[in-house]
Write an enzyme that holds these catalytic residues in place. Structure first.
Site, PDB file in Angstrom:
ATOM      1  N   ASP A  55     -14.084 -15.829 -14.289  1.00 58.33           N
ATOM      2  CA  ASP A  55     -13.822 -15.496 -13.397  1.00 58.33           C
ATOM      3  C   ASP A  55     -12.550 -14.042 -13.792  1.00 58.33           C
ATOM      4  O   ASP A  55     -11.452 -13.826 -14.425  1.00 58.33           O
ATOM      5  CB  ASP A  55     -12.530 -17.046 -13.823  1.00 58.33           C
ATOM      6  N   TYR A 145      -4.569  -8.065   1.121  1.00 58.76           N
ATOM      7  CA  TYR A 145      -5.856  -7.730   1.145  1.00 58.76           C
ATOM      8  C   TYR A 145      -6.346  -6.052   1.540  1.00 58.76           C
ATOM      9  O   TYR A 145      -7.138  -5.559   0.904  1.00 58.76           O
ATOM     10  CB  TYR A 145      -6.651  -8.210   2.089  1.00 58.76           C
ATOM     11  N   LYS A 149      -8.331  -3.011  -0.689  1.00 57.83           N
ATOM     12  CA  LYS A 149      -9.637  -2.588  -0.024  1.00 57.83           C
ATOM     13  C   LYS A 149      -9.880  -1.175  -0.347  1.00 57.83           C
ATOM     14  O   LYS A 149     -10.797  -0.508  -0.296  1.00 57.83           O
ATOM     15  CB  LYS A 149      -9.825  -3.198   1.408  1.00 57.83           C
TER      16      LYS A 149
END
Length: 269
Positions: A55, A145, A149
């Site tokens: 994980d 997010y 990125k």
């Protein structure tokens, strides 16, 4: 043929790319976050050599994965494909280090620092959404997010420089002039119809897989030099210009210092 490891390869582009690479004769190792997902990976690509379970939101499990990679290596290519778009249910809303940041930014940093010897090629999965990321690096542990990125593009650039800085002339710039010992790049695969992209995604998933395969194998489109991919951001089948903040070496250095402080893991010297 190459020995390749792909994070987040129990479904989506990771699994499709693994299937394509196996068909081309490569020795491919998969990754899943738990044993149930590992079973999905094995069913999806039974020809894979093994599935490593970790994980990536857990610092301890990410370190154990790095140790497993070192035991199993050396590697020709590692694809940092694992990523999530939002916190999974149960993640505390006010958590200082959120799961999205841990999986998308911290895990690829830690793995790249700890895998020794480094593979010949690293691919960091980014997105066109990196252009909406915060280049100031404020509140990095609460990154969204787009921020993560952007971090992925920065990490590819930073490691492209630092993993090749001992080139023969000592300038640290030879990665721009010759084929590097370790190639690092980032990739926007397009908006494709996966579980993450959704059924309405309009870009070609086949072309995205082609790019994964090309970069994993260390190939370039016709007319490109072998060292053109190092430190570059790929979108479609060509090098594009990322957000300017991603190319700022001072910002890259600051990102790595922050990640070193958060993870306790130092980058390779």
């Amino acid at each position: 043929m190459s020995k390749i490891f792909i994070t987040g390869s129990s479904d989506g582009l990771g699994l499709l790319s693994a299937q394509a690479l196996v068909k081309r004769g490569h020795s491919v190792y998969l990754h899943a976050r738990n044993e149930a997902r590992a079973q999905d990976a094995r069913r999806g690509c039974p020809e894979a050599q093994d599935v490593f379970v970790a994980d990536l939101s857990s610092a301890a499990e990410t370190r154990r994965l790095a140790a497993r990679l070192n035991e199993t290596g050396p590697w020709d290519a590692i694809l940092h494909n694992a990523g999530i778009m939002r916190r999974r249910p149960g993640t505390p809303a006010g958590a200082a280090t959120n799961e999205l940041f841990a999986v998308n930014t911290l895990a690829p940093y830690v793995l790249t620092c700890l895998v020794d010897p480094p593979p010949r090629r690293y691919v960091f999965l980014s997105s066109i959404m990196h252009t909406g990321g915060d280049g100031s690096l404020r509140n990095i542990e609460r990154a969204d997010y787009s921020d993560t990125k952007l971090h992925n593009v920065m990490l590819a650039c930073w490691f492209a420089r630092h993993l090749n800085r001992h080139d023969d002339d000592g300038s640290g710039d030879n990665y721009k002039k010759k084929e590097p010992a370790v190639s690092c790049c980032s990739l926007h695969p397009g908006w494709v119809p996966t579980k993450m992209g959704g059924a309405g995604a309009s870009d070609s998933i086949d072309k995205a897989v082609e790019m994964y395969v090309m970069l994993a194998e260390g190939r370039e489109p016709a007319g490109a030099n072998r060292w053109d991919r190092n430190g570059k951001y790929w979108s479609g089948d060509r090098v594009r210009s990322p957000l300017p903040a991603a190319l700022d070496e001072g910002t890259q250095e600051r990102l790595v210092e922050l990640l070193k402080g958060i993870s306790g893991v130092s980058p390779p010297e």
